[in-house]
Design an enzyme around this catalytic site. Structure first.
Site, PDB file in Angstrom:
ATOM      1  N   LYS A  17      -9.392  -0.538  -5.806  1.00 22.54           N
ATOM      2  CA  LYS A  17      -9.447   0.162  -4.523  1.00 22.54           C
ATOM      3  C   LYS A  17     -10.813   0.794  -4.277  1.00 22.54           C
ATOM      4  O   LYS A  17     -11.317   1.531  -5.128  1.00 22.54           O
ATOM      5  CB  LYS A  17      -8.356   1.240  -4.495  1.00 22.54           C
ATOM      6  CG  LYS A  17      -8.271   2.030  -3.190  1.00 22.54           C
ATOM      7  CD  LYS A  17      -7.794   1.168  -2.051  1.00 22.54           C
ATOM      8  CE  LYS A  17      -7.927   1.884  -0.711  1.00 22.54           C
ATOM      9  NZ  LYS A  17      -6.673   2.498  -0.279  1.00 22.54           N
ATOM     10  N   HIS A  75     -10.521   1.121   1.930  1.00 25.86           N
ATOM     11  CA  HIS A  75     -10.310   2.140   2.958  1.00 25.86           C
ATOM     12  C   HIS A  75     -11.513   2.023   3.876  1.00 25.86           C
ATOM     13  O   HIS A  75     -12.604   2.482   3.540  1.00 25.86           O
ATOM     14  CB  HIS A  75     -10.190   3.551   2.373  1.00 25.86           C
ATOM     15  CG  HIS A  75      -9.984   4.591   3.441  1.00 25.86           C
ATOM     16  ND1 HIS A  75      -8.780   5.223   3.660  1.00 25.86           N
ATOM     17  CD2 HIS A  75     -10.818   5.062   4.400  1.00 25.86           C
ATOM     18  CE1 HIS A  75      -8.886   6.034   4.699  1.00 25.86           C
ATOM     19  NE2 HIS A  75     -10.133   5.968   5.165  1.00 25.86           N
ATOM     20  N   HIS A 107       0.861  -1.200   0.000  1.00 24.13           N
ATOM     21  CA  HIS A 107       0.000   0.000   0.000  1.00 24.13           C
ATOM     22  C   HIS A 107       0.889   1.239   0.000  1.00 24.13           C
ATOM     23  O   HIS A 107       1.451   1.611   1.033  1.00 24.13           O
ATOM     24  CB  HIS A 107      -0.906   0.003   1.232  1.00 24.13           C
ATOM     25  CG  HIS A 107      -1.855   1.172   1.291  1.00 24.13           C
ATOM     26  ND1 HIS A 107      -3.178   1.027   1.639  1.00 24.13           N
ATOM     27  CD2 HIS A 107      -1.682   2.497   1.049  1.00 24.13           C
ATOM     28  CE1 HIS A 107      -3.779   2.212   1.609  1.00 24.13           C
ATOM     29  NE2 HIS A 107      -2.882   3.122   1.265  1.00 24.13           N
ATOM     30  N   HIS A 149       1.465   5.400  -1.828  1.00 23.35           N
ATOM     31  CA  HIS A 149       1.052   6.506  -2.704  1.00 23.35           C
ATOM     32  C   HIS A 149       2.308   7.084  -3.346  1.00 23.35           C
ATOM     33  O   HIS A 149       3.114   7.715  -2.654  1.00 23.35           O
ATOM     34  CB  HIS A 149       0.322   7.589  -1.900  1.00 23.35           C
ATOM     35  CG  HIS A 149      -0.904   7.071  -1.223  1.00 23.35           C
ATOM     36  ND1 HIS A 149      -2.147   7.090  -1.827  1.00 23.35           N
ATOM     37  CD2 HIS A 149      -1.087   6.484  -0.018  1.00 23.35           C
ATOM     38  CE1 HIS A 149      -3.041   6.554  -0.999  1.00 23.35           C
ATOM     39  NE2 HIS A 149      -2.424   6.163   0.099  1.00 23.35           N
ATOM     40  N   HIS A 177      -4.609  -0.496   5.912  1.00 19.63           N
ATOM     41  CA  HIS A 177      -4.176   0.304   7.068  1.00 19.63           C
ATOM     42  C   HIS A 177      -5.121   0.177   8.279  1.00 19.63           C
ATOM     43  O   HIS A 177      -5.714   1.145   8.709  1.00 19.63           O
ATOM     44  CB  HIS A 177      -3.953   1.773   6.698  1.00 19.63           C
ATOM     45  CG  HIS A 177      -5.017   2.455   5.875  1.00 19.63           C
ATOM     46  ND1 HIS A 177      -6.362   2.301   6.105  1.00 19.63           N
ATOM     47  CD2 HIS A 177      -4.909   3.320   4.824  1.00 19.63           C
ATOM     48  CE1 HIS A 177      -7.033   3.035   5.240  1.00 19.63           C
ATOM     49  NE2 HIS A 177      -6.181   3.650   4.453  1.00 19.63           N
ATOM     50  N   ASP A 204       1.358   2.688   3.547  1.00 21.79           N
ATOM     51  CA  ASP A 204       0.490   3.846   3.334  1.00 21.79           C
ATOM     52  C   ASP A 204       1.320   5.120   3.334  1.00 21.79           C
ATOM     53  O   ASP A 204       0.857   6.170   3.780  1.00 21.79           O
ATOM     54  CB  ASP A 204      -0.639   3.917   4.373  1.00 21.79           C
ATOM     55  CG  ASP A 204      -1.684   4.972   4.007  1.00 21.79           C
ATOM     56  OD1 ASP A 204      -1.773   5.337   2.816  1.00 21.79           O
ATOM     57  OD2 ASP A 204      -2.393   5.438   4.917  1.00 21.79           O
TER      58      ASP A 204
HETATM   59  N1  LIG Z   1      -3.730   7.757   4.596  1.00 21.22           N
HETATM   60  C1  LIG Z   1      -3.874   9.045   4.438  1.00 21.22           C
HETATM   61  O1  LIG Z   1      -4.019   9.752   5.432  1.00 21.22           O
HETATM   62  N2  LIG Z   1      -3.867   9.628   3.221  1.00 21.22           N
HETATM   63  C2  LIG Z   1      -3.792   8.975   1.943  1.00 21.22           C
HETATM   64  C3  LIG Z   1      -5.087   8.375   1.526  1.00 21.22           C
HETATM   65  C4  LIG Z   1      -5.434   7.091   2.251  1.00 21.22           C
HETATM   66  O2  LIG Z   1      -4.689   6.111   2.176  1.00 21.22           O
HETATM   67  O3  LIG Z   1      -6.482   7.032   2.907  1.00 21.22           O
HETATM   68  C5  LIG Z   1      -3.345  10.010   0.910  1.00 21.22           C
HETATM   69  O4  LIG Z   1      -3.487   9.755  -0.286  1.00 21.22           O
HETATM   70  O5  LIG Z   1      -2.807  11.059   1.289  1.00 21.22           O
HETATM   71 ZN   LIG Z   2      -3.275   5.076   1.541  1.00 21.84          ZN
HETATM   72 ZN   LIG Z   3      -6.897   4.974   2.973  1.00 20.53          ZN
END
Ligand SMILES: NC(=O)N[C@@H](CC(=O)O)C(=O)O
Ligand SMILES: [Zn+2]
Ligand SMILES: [Zn+2]
Length: 356
Positions: free
Chosen positions: A112, A149, A26, A28, A187, A260
Site C-alpha cells: 500500500k 491512496h 479494501h 480497515h 477508493h 474502505d
Molecule cells: N478513508 C478514510 O477516510 N480513512 C482511512 C484511511 C484511508 O483509506 O485513506 C482510515 O484508516 O481511517
Molecule cells: Zn482505506
Molecule cells: Zn485511502
C-alpha cells in the site's frame, strides 16, 4: 386422477438476488479491542478482504503482517469462513528484499502506497515515490499489486482537487515508468480517476466505496455538519458520483468492490477535528445493491462484488453463494464495540436490501 389442487400463494414471492459470495478489496480492520467486532462484521459479509496496513505502528514488514494476520484469525468468530489477505505499508525505506519475502509468504497480497500525510495514519508513508523505484521494480517483476491512496498532499491544492491532481502528476508518470506493474487506484472519487483507469492498460484497476456511489458532497452539509460522512478522499460533486456509478455498473472488470470501511470511535468523529473514515462493513453489500438497483444494473452487481477483484488479483473466484432479500429494515444508530462506540453508515435510517 382428478385435477391437481392449485395453490395460490398468499404472499407474493419475496424478491431476492443470489450472487457469488463477495470479497472486500479494501478494508480497515484496525487492532486491539475493536479488531474482533470489525473482523466479525466483515466476515459476515465477505469471503476475503484486503486488510489495510495503516495501524500504529504501520505494518511495514512481512513479519508484522504475519503477526497481524494471526491476530485477525484469532479474532474470527467460531465457524466463520473468512480469509484475510494482508498488505504491507510502503515507506521510503522499504527494501526490495521485503518484496521477495512478501511474494514468498503467500499471505501478503499487495503493498500500500500512502503519500505521507494524505490520510489517517499515513505519517510514515512515502515522501517521494522516486525513492521506491527499486521496490516498484521488484513488485512489477513479482506481480505484486501496488495499492494507491491517490491524493496529492500539496497544501496549495484544493482538497476537492487532490485526487484529480494526483492522477495527472503522479499516477500518469507511474504507469508510464512501470507499465506492467499491477496498480489498484483505491477508493476512486472523481470522473478523472475513473477515466484514467478506463484508458490505462489492463493491469490498472480501481476500487469504489459504497459512500462514493451513493452520496455526493452535499451529504457533508445536509442540514448541518455531518462528520460521519467525512472520509478521504472527500465526497465529490454529483457529476463525479454519476461517473463512478457508470463505471461500477458497466461490467468493466477493472472496477471492483472495496468498502474502505474505516471505523473511528464516535467521539473521534464528532469532534472539533473529526477523523476521516466511514464505517460500512455491517451493511456493505446491501448498500452496493441499492446503488446498483438505482442505476438499473442489479445484474452487474455480481461481477463488481464477486468476480472482478479476484480476477485482478489472480485468485480463484469464490464458489459459495449469498442471497439478498428485498426487505426494508433499520440500521442501528450505533454499535457498542467494547468500550468503543461506532456510528455506522446510514445510522438510524432504512435500507431496502438485507443479506439473508
Ligand atoms: N478513508 C478514510 O477516510 N480513512 C482511512 C484511511 C484511508 O483509506 O485513506 C482510515 O484508516 O481511517
Ligand atoms: Zn482505506
Ligand atoms: Zn485511502
Amino acid at each position: 386422477m382428478g385435477s391437481d389442487p392449485i395453490y395460490f400463494p398468499i404472499i407474493a414471492a419475496m424478491e431476492t438476488i443470489t450472487i457469488t459470495r463477495p470479497d472486500d478489496w479494501h478494508v480497515h480492520l484496525r487492532d486491539g479491542e475493536v479488531l474482533a467486532p470489525m473482523v466479525a462484521a466483515t466476515a459476515k459479509q465477505f469471503a476475503r478482504a484486503i486488510v489495510m496496513p495503516n495501524l500504529k505502528p504501520p505494518v511495514t514488514t512481512v513479519a508484522l503482517a504475519e503477526a497481524y494476520r494471526g491476530r485477525v484469525l484469532a479474532a474470527l468468530p467460531k465457524g466463520a469462513r473468512f480469509e484475510p489477505l494482508m498488505t504491507l505499508y510502503l515507506t521510503d525505506n522499504t527494501p526490495p528484499a521485503e518484496i521477495e519475502r512478501a511474494k514468498a509468504s503467500g499471505f501478503v497480497k499487495a503493498v500500500k502506497y500512502y503519500p505521507a500525510g494524505a490520510t489517517t495514519n499515513s505519517d510514515s508513508g512515502v515522501s517521494d515515490l522516486r525513492k521506491c523505484d527499486a521496490v516498484l521494480e521488484a513488485m512489477q517483476g513479482a506481480g505484486l499489486p501496488l495499492l494507491v491512496h491517490g491524493e496529492v498532499t500539496d497544501a496549495e491544492v484544493d482538497v476537492f482537487d487532490r485526487e484529480a491532481v494526483f492522477v495527472e502528476r503522479t499516477l500518469g508518470p507511474l504507469v508510464k515508468r512501470f507499465p506492467k506493474l499491477k496498480i489498484v487506484v483505491e477508493h476512486i472519487t472523481t470522473h478523472e480517476a475513473a477515466a484514467f483507469v478506463e484508458r490505462a492498460p489492463e493491469n490498472v484497476g480501481a476500487t469504489i466505496t459504497p459512500q462514493h456511489l451513493l452520496l455526493n458532497r452535499n451529504a457533508l452539509f445536509a442540514g448541518g455538519l455531518r462528520p460521519h460522512h467525512y472520509c478521504l478522499p472527500v465526497l465529490k460533486r454529483e457529476p463525479h458520483r454519476r461517473a463512478l456509478v457508470k463505471v461500477a455498473t458497466s461490467g468493466n472488470p477493472k472496477y471492483f468492490l472495496g468498502t474502505d470501511s474505516a471505523p473511528h470511535a464516535k467521539g473521534a468523529k464528532e469532534s472539533c477535528c473529526g477523523s476521516a473514515g466511514v464505517f460500512s462493513a455491517h451493511t456493505a453489500i446491501e448498500l452496493y445493491a441499492e446503488a446498483f438497483e438505482a442505476a438499473g444494473a442489479l445484474d452487474k452487481l455480481e461481477g463488481f462484488a464477486s468476480h472482478h477483484g479476484a480476477d485482478f488479483y489472480g485468485l480463484p473466484r469464490n464458489t459459495a453463494k449469498v442471497t439478498l432479500e428485498r426487505v426494508e429494515w433499520e440500521v442501528p444508530a450505533e454499535y457498542p464495540f467494547g468500550a468503543t462506540t461506532i456510528v455506522p453508515m446510514r445510522a438510524g435510517e432504512k435500507l431496502r436490501w438485507r443479506l439473508a
